[in-house]
Design an enzyme around this catalytic site. Structure first.
Site, short mmCIF file in Angstrom:
data_model
loop_
_atom_site.label_atom_id
_atom_site.label_comp_id
_atom_site.label_asym_id
_atom_site.label_seq_id
_atom_site.Cartn_x
_atom_site.Cartn_y
_atom_site.Cartn_z
CB VAL A 1 -0.97 0.00 1.20
CG1 VAL A 1 -1.89 1.21 1.13
CG2 VAL A 1 -1.78 -1.29 1.22
CG ASP A 2 3.60 2.47 3.20
OD1 ASP A 2 2.98 3.52 3.42
OD2 ASP A 2 3.92 1.67 4.09
#
Length: 403
Positions: free
Chosen positions: A175-176
């Site tokens: 997600v980062d």
């Protein structure tokens, strides 16, 4: 891969103020620096949080590896933004900046006086990028935007694995990473808009939307096709792809197979039942049986045997690598996927390089990750502060410098 400045970068002449922490924001800013932007990392006088967080227990000499990996091609200005003089320093920098990037918790930017409205009043052409976990406002705005929490909420963890097993997260900060790429795209698009219109603007990016929109196909199968998201008894790799699809053990390791023709696969592994099945009909209705038969058939031969046989038969298959395998792969070496450079405190550094290629203006590494406040003095001088003003800021502890 180019690692030295032999051609002007695409973003040469653009100034980026990177006030972000952790991964998503710094990773996006690093990519801007790779393309030639002058990225000034504005961090607290004690250094950004990521400097003090270990990555898998790995440490460096003066810069730990997690910070090192996300902050090359930046200069460091260490300043106390809670001090009035520190706020004024930032406002001076904003006046000539092109991009301002932050991922503060909701409300922090406004308290510091560095929200979009405040900075746009100083520099209307500023591209201001705000990264959040769940959005700028709304019921989840104050929840912690941590990668694993967002992976779980995104639905992706229930698109793979066995029904009776706990959901499994991706083996990287997925997600980062996708949020960083989204912010990077947002900056480039906003700068293009500014080149055409002269207008700056606010660009908001949040981790929840980034990981949700990444699943465009999967979610459309659910929302448009009306098919449920149903895991299997066997460790199928994706709920919306027919069997067999996933990782399988061989006599000496693992390999992956992607939806092969069942007749061809059954012939190769000696399974007549599998060979008689229909790809589209049985590939869905007998998903677990097909997976189990494939798994049993692959156990008696080594990985290399199967990869060669599958390639000859036109079946999509590949090895399951560890990192040691990855860095030595001939295609990785051919591509120049990793770059090596000399860092003044960390020595010889080899890291993943650039995910894009430009013939006219290739990315490069001009400097490694900076020490805390390593460039404070030169950045302040460039912002127009007189020598006596700079010395007063050092004396008051509003800014620091490390050499």
């Amino acid at each position: 891969m180019t690692t030295t400045r032999d051609k002007p970068g695409i973003l040469d002449g653009y100034r980026v103020l990177d006030c972000s922490i952790a991964m998503a924001g710094p990773f996006a800013a690093q990519r801007l620096g790779d393309l030639g932007a002058d990225v000034v990392k504005v961090e607290p006088v004690t250094g950004e949080w990521q400097r003090h967080a270990s990555a898998g227990g790995a440490t460096g000499n003066r810069i730990n590896v997690s910070f090192l990996s996300l902050n090359r091609n930046k200069r460091s200005l260490a300043v106390d933004l809670k001090a009035p003089a520190g706020k004024e320093v930032l406002r001076r920098l904003v006046a000539d900046a092109d991009v301002f990037l932050q991922n503060y918790r909701p409300g922090v930017a406004a308290r510091l006086g560095v929200d979009y409205a405040s900075l746009a009043a100083i520099n209307p052409s500023l591209v201001y990028v705000s990264i959040s976990g769940y959005g700028e406002d709304g019921p989840y705005a104050r929840r912690p935007g941590q990668d694993l929490l967002l992976q779980a909420m995104s639905g992706a963890m229930l698109s793979t694995g066995r029904t009776d097993e706990a959901p499994r997260a991706a083996g990287q900060y997925l997600v980062d990473a996708v949020t960083a790429s989204t912010a990077f795209e947002g900056v480039l698009a906003a700068l293009l808009h500014r080149e055409r219109t002269g207008e700056g603007q606010l660009v908001t990016v949040n981790m929840l939307d980034a990981i949700t929109t990444l699943q465009m196909q999967e979610l459309s199968v659910h929302t448009v096709g009306g098919l449920p998201q149903t895991r299997s008894a066997e460790p199928h790799a994706h709920v919306y792809i027919r069997s067999p699809y996933g990782a399988f053990r061989t006599a000496d390791g693992y390999l992956v197979i992607a939806f092969p023709p069942l007749k061809t696969l059954g012939g190769l592994i000696g399974d007549d039942t599998l060979a008689a099945m229909d790809d589209e009909e049985h590939g869905w209705t007998h998903r677990d049986e097909i997976f189990a038969r494939t798994a049993a058939g692959l156990l008696h031969r080594p990985t290399r045997h199967w990869l060669d046989a599958f390639e000859a038969a036109g079946i999509w298959a590949g090895p399951v690598y560890g990192y040691a395998d990855l860095v030595d792969d001939p295609q990785i070496r051919h591509n120049g996927t990793f770059v090596t450079y000399d860092h003044p405190t960390e020595g010889r550094v080899t890291v993943p390089g650039f995910p894009y290629r430009f013939s006219a203006a290739p990315p490069r590494i001009d400097r490694g990750a900076p020490l805390t406040g390593e460039h404070t003095r030169e950045v302040l001088a460039e912002a127009g502060l007189a020598e006596d003003e700079i010395e007063e800021l050092f004396a008051a502890g509003t800014v620091v410098e490390t050499s």
